[in-house]
Design a protein around this motif. Structure first.
Motif, PDB file in Angstrom:
ATOM      1  N   PHE A 255       0.842  -1.203   0.000  1.00  0.00           N
ATOM      2  CA  PHE A 255       0.000   0.000   0.000  1.00  0.00           C
ATOM      3  C   PHE A 255       0.872   1.246   0.000  1.00  0.00           C
ATOM      4  O   PHE A 255       1.763   1.392   0.830  1.00  0.00           O
ATOM      5  N   VAL A 256       0.605   2.153  -0.945  1.00  0.00           N
ATOM      6  CA  VAL A 256       1.301   3.440  -0.979  1.00  0.00           C
ATOM      7  C   VAL A 256       0.510   4.453  -0.174  1.00  0.00           C
ATOM      8  O   VAL A 256      -0.669   4.695  -0.449  1.00  0.00           O
TER       9      VAL A 256
ATOM     10  N   ALA B 244       2.007  10.191  11.026  1.00  0.00           N
ATOM     11  CA  ALA B 244       0.708   9.978  11.664  1.00  0.00           C
ATOM     12  C   ALA B 244      -0.181   9.089  10.799  1.00  0.00           C
ATOM     13  O   ALA B 244      -0.894   8.208  11.313  1.00  0.00           O
ATOM     14  N   ARG B 245      -0.111   9.302   9.479  1.00  0.00           N
ATOM     15  CA  ARG B 245      -0.947   8.501   8.587  1.00  0.00           C
ATOM     16  C   ARG B 245      -0.469   7.046   8.554  1.00  0.00           C
ATOM     17  O   ARG B 245      -1.278   6.119   8.548  1.00  0.00           O
ATOM     18  N   VAL B 246       0.842   6.857   8.529  1.00  0.00           N
ATOM     19  CA  VAL B 246       1.387   5.494   8.549  1.00  0.00           C
ATOM     20  C   VAL B 246       0.963   4.777   9.823  1.00  0.00           C
ATOM     21  O   VAL B 246       0.588   3.592   9.794  1.00  0.00           O
ATOM     22  N   GLU B 247       1.003   5.477  10.953  1.00  0.00           N
ATOM     23  CA  GLU B 247       0.576   4.872  12.217  1.00  0.00           C
ATOM     24  C   GLU B 247      -0.877   4.419  12.137  1.00  0.00           C
ATOM     25  O   GLU B 247      -1.245   3.352  12.638  1.00  0.00           O
ATOM     26  N   ALA B 248      -1.719   5.234  11.514  1.00  0.00           N
ATOM     27  CA  ALA B 248      -3.133   4.872  11.366  1.00  0.00           C
ATOM     28  C   ALA B 248      -3.296   3.656  10.456  1.00  0.00           C
ATOM     29  O   ALA B 248      -4.126   2.771  10.713  1.00  0.00           O
ATOM     30  N   VAL B 249      -2.497   3.592   9.410  1.00  0.00           N
ATOM     31  CA  VAL B 249      -2.557   2.450   8.488  1.00  0.00           C
ATOM     32  C   VAL B 249      -2.083   1.175   9.187  1.00  0.00           C
ATOM     33  O   VAL B 249      -2.691   0.098   9.035  1.00  0.00           O
ATOM     34  N   LEU B 250      -1.023   1.300   9.968  1.00  0.00           N
ATOM     35  CA  LEU B 250      -0.550   0.151  10.745  1.00  0.00           C
ATOM     36  C   LEU B 250      -1.613  -0.309  11.737  1.00  0.00           C
ATOM     37  O   LEU B 250      -1.860  -1.512  11.896  1.00  0.00           O
TER      38      LEU B 250
ATOM     39  N   SER C  49       0.490  -4.554   7.146  1.00  0.00           N
ATOM     40  CA  SER C  49       1.806  -4.954   7.625  1.00  0.00           C
ATOM     41  C   SER C  49       2.846  -3.879   7.333  1.00  0.00           C
ATOM     42  O   SER C  49       2.848  -3.289   6.236  1.00  0.00           O
ATOM     43  N   PRO C  50       3.745  -3.586   8.274  1.00  0.00           N
ATOM     44  CA  PRO C  50       4.742  -2.532   8.049  1.00  0.00           C
ATOM     45  C   PRO C  50       5.668  -2.786   6.863  1.00  0.00           C
ATOM     46  O   PRO C  50       6.155  -1.844   6.250  1.00  0.00           O
ATOM     47  N   ASP C  51       5.898  -4.065   6.532  1.00  0.00           N
ATOM     48  CA  ASP C  51       6.794  -4.350   5.417  1.00  0.00           C
ATOM     49  C   ASP C  51       6.090  -4.273   4.061  1.00  0.00           C
ATOM     50  O   ASP C  51       6.668  -4.606   3.029  1.00  0.00           O
ATOM     51  N   ARG C  52       4.837  -3.821   4.071  1.00  0.00           N
ATOM     52  CA  ARG C  52       4.087  -3.633   2.825  1.00  0.00           C
ATOM     53  C   ARG C  52       3.694  -2.171   2.608  1.00  0.00           C
ATOM     54  O   ARG C  52       2.880  -1.875   1.724  1.00  0.00           O
ATOM     55  N   ILE C  53       4.245  -1.270   3.402  1.00  0.00           N
ATOM     56  CA  ILE C  53       3.902   0.147   3.309  1.00  0.00           C
ATOM     57  C   ILE C  53       4.996   0.911   2.569  1.00  0.00           C
ATOM     58  O   ILE C  53       6.179   0.760   2.839  1.00  0.00           O
ATOM     59  N   VAL C  54       4.556   1.733   1.619  1.00  0.00           N
ATOM     60  CA  VAL C  54       5.418   2.652   0.875  1.00  0.00           C
ATOM     61  C   VAL C  54       4.924   4.061   1.181  1.00  0.00           C
ATOM     62  O   VAL C  54       3.711   4.290   1.278  1.00  0.00           O
ATOM     63  N   VAL C  55       5.844   5.016   1.336  1.00  0.00           N
ATOM     64  CA  VAL C  55       5.433   6.408   1.575  1.00  0.00           C
ATOM     65  C   VAL C  55       5.756   7.272   0.360  1.00  0.00           C
ATOM     66  O   VAL C  55       6.698   7.000  -0.388  1.00  0.00           O
ATOM     67  N   ASP C  56       4.951   8.314   0.186  1.00  0.00           N
ATOM     68  CA  ASP C  56       5.058   9.214  -0.968  1.00  0.00           C
ATOM     69  C   ASP C  56       4.799  10.630  -0.469  1.00  0.00           C
ATOM     70  O   ASP C  56       3.761  10.879   0.152  1.00  0.00           O
ATOM     71  N   PRO C  57       5.713  11.585  -0.719  1.00  0.00           N
ATOM     72  CA  PRO C  57       5.517  12.945  -0.209  1.00  0.00           C
ATOM     73  C   PRO C  57       4.409  13.726  -0.887  1.00  0.00           C
ATOM     74  O   PRO C  57       4.063  14.822  -0.450  1.00  0.00           O
ATOM     75  N   GLY C  58       3.831  13.212  -1.957  1.00  0.00           N
ATOM     76  CA  GLY C  58       2.703  13.885  -2.593  1.00  0.00           C
ATOM     77  C   GLY C  58       3.082  15.174  -3.285  1.00  0.00           C
ATOM     78  O   GLY C  58       2.418  16.199  -3.115  1.00  0.00           O
TER      79      GLY C  58
ATOM     80  N   GLY D 163      11.296   5.204   7.727  1.00  0.00           N
ATOM     81  CA  GLY D 163      11.581   3.777   7.823  1.00  0.00           C
ATOM     82  C   GLY D 163      10.836   2.904   6.839  1.00  0.00           C
ATOM     83  O   GLY D 163      10.789   1.683   6.998  1.00  0.00           O
ATOM     84  N   HIS D 164      10.254   3.522   5.804  1.00  0.00           N
ATOM     85  CA  HIS D 164       9.536   2.747   4.780  1.00  0.00           C
ATOM     86  C   HIS D 164      10.064   3.122   3.407  1.00  0.00           C
ATOM     87  O   HIS D 164      10.549   4.245   3.198  1.00  0.00           O
ATOM     88  N   PRO D 165       9.994   2.209   2.446  1.00  0.00           N
ATOM     89  CA  PRO D 165      10.406   2.537   1.087  1.00  0.00           C
ATOM     90  C   PRO D 165       9.682   3.786   0.579  1.00  0.00           C
ATOM     91  O   PRO D 165       8.513   4.024   0.903  1.00  0.00           O
ATOM     92  N   LEU D 166      10.396   4.560  -0.232  1.00  0.00           N
ATOM     93  CA  LEU D 166       9.919   5.873  -0.665  1.00  0.00           C
ATOM     94  C   LEU D 166       9.620   5.885  -2.159  1.00  0.00           C
ATOM     95  O   LEU D 166      10.454   5.491  -2.973  1.00  0.00           O
ATOM     96  N   LEU D 167       8.431   6.356  -2.500  1.00  0.00           N
ATOM     97  CA  LEU D 167       8.036   6.567  -3.892  1.00  0.00           C
ATOM     98  C   LEU D 167       8.060   8.061  -4.186  1.00  0.00           C
ATOM     99  O   LEU D 167       7.511   8.861  -3.419  1.00  0.00           O
ATOM    100  N   VAL D 168       8.689   8.435  -5.299  1.00  0.00           N
ATOM    101  CA  VAL D 168       8.722   9.833  -5.733  1.00  0.00           C
ATOM    102  C   VAL D 168       7.979   9.929  -7.063  1.00  0.00           C
ATOM    103  O   VAL D 168       8.353   9.267  -8.038  1.00  0.00           O
ATOM    104  N   ALA D 169       6.930  10.746  -7.093  1.00  0.00           N
ATOM    105  CA  ALA D 169       6.086  10.877  -8.283  1.00  0.00           C
ATOM    106  C   ALA D 169       6.103  12.337  -8.731  1.00  0.00           C
ATOM    107  O   ALA D 169       5.247  13.132  -8.350  1.00  0.00           O
ATOM    108  N   ALA D 170       7.107  12.675  -9.537  1.00  0.00           N
ATOM    109  CA  ALA D 170       7.289  14.061  -9.975  1.00  0.00           C
ATOM    110  C   ALA D 170       6.927  14.274 -11.439  1.00  0.00           C
ATOM    111  O   ALA D 170       6.922  15.400 -11.923  1.00  0.00           O
ATOM    112  N   SER D 171       6.593  13.213 -12.135  1.00  0.00           N
ATOM    113  CA  SER D 171       6.515  13.229 -13.588  1.00  0.00           C
ATOM    114  C   SER D 171       5.606  14.330 -14.140  1.00  0.00           C
ATOM    115  O   SER D 171       4.423  14.406 -13.815  1.00  0.00           O
TER     116      SER D 171
END
Length: 297
Positions: free
Chosen positions: A140-141, A171-177, A182-191, A215-223
């Motif tokens: 989940f991103v 805070a959002r990641v904490e709510a998702v957890l 699962s923490p090893d299925r979370i990706v974060v994105d700065p939006g 502490g989670h893999p990072l997605l960057v969506a700048a395109s």
């Protein structure tokens, strides 16, 4: 946190030894960059396969534009747009991400073969999203989001954009957890571009290391986003180039993000970014080899 640990592994997805490339397929008539070009199911599937041939590791399928001012489509229309494309690409062996804010679309896409849910609201737009993702065990991103952009750049005021984005994402990641993902299925994105102006986006790109501290893999969506248009404009009062003329700038951001340790970048034009992340990986490898040789002396 090292770049490699920040890049990390997302359970449920293939592992790459470099920044992954996510190609975009917008099954919409009104996307800011390529609206209508892939609206037909057959055309969208063909385009997704072409992106893979050009170097995409995943293909992100979306049926609803999230550009500022866009009006939401109804659930039935989003399902009609997305599910056949997800099914068609998955049947060809493509690793598919579904870009949706609706739990029903996520659930049906996962059933049709999608491997990842990319929700620009991080589960805020639809309370049923987190339970659906948790029950499916899907990656989940979680993107930084301050609300729908139908009224323009909503709540885009920051005293310290990096600190606030990091804190709000945490805070959002904490709510998702807490919702069972699962923490090893979370990706974060700065939006990037969501409730942010060009200066905010650039500052966030300059401080991706701070986002990796989550502490989670990072997605960057700048395109092709507006901030790149501002950067490329000939002057402060000049008109920015159109979205499809921002691909070289996008590839530059992809190289920077890969160098900083991003897990993936999401782009419309894949080939240049696929080259960029491979060059970044080669330089990273050369640096590691050089450091090893230095240490062996």
């Amino acid at each position: 946190m090292s770049k490699q640990s920040g890049r990390g592994r997302v359970v449920g997805l293939p592992a790459w030894d470099r920044c992954a490339v996510i190609g975009v397929v917008n099954v919409t008539p009104d996307s800011f960059s390529d609206g209508g070009r892939w609206f037909d199911t057959a055309a969208a599937v063909k385009h997704g396969l072409a992106l893979v041939a050009e170097g995409a590791d995943l293909v992100d399928v979306g049926g609803e534009s999230t550009r500022p001012g866009a009006t939401r489509v109804d659930e039935a229309e989003e399902l009609k747009r997305v599910i056949p494309v997800v099914r068609g690409l998955a049947a060809e062996g493509v690793t598919v991400s579904v870009d949706t804010m609706r739990a029903s679309v996520a659930a049906q896409s996962l059933a049709a073969g999608a491997a990842l849910v990319n929700d620009v609201s991080g589960g805020l737009a639809d309370p049923a999203m987190i339970p659906v993702v948790a029950e499916a065990g899907a990656p989940f991103v979680v993107m930084h989001w301050r609300g729908f952009l139908e009224g323009g750049n909503v709540k885009g005021v920051y005293d310290d954009v990096v600190t606030e984005v990091v804190d709000e994402l945490h805070a959002r990641v904490e709510a998702v957890l807490a919702g069972g993902v699962s923490p090893d299925r979370i990706v974060v994105d700065p939006g990037l571009g969501f409730s942010k102006d060009a200066e905010h986006d650039l500052v966030l790109l300059a401080h991706l290391d701070r986002l990796l501290t989550l502490g989670h893999p990072l997605l960057v969506a700048a395109s092709r986003k507006r901030f790149l248009g501002r950067v490329l404009a000939a002057g402060p009062e000049a008109a920015p180039p159109p979205a499809r003329e921002r691909d070289a700038a996008t590839a530059a951001v992809s190289a920077l993000a890969a160098h900083a340790g991003a897990w993936a970048v999401r782009v419309h034009e894949v080939r240049a970014t696929a080259d960029a992340v491979r060059v970044a990986r080669a330089v990273e490898g050369a640096r590691a080899a050089g450091n090893g040789a230095e240490g062996a002396r």
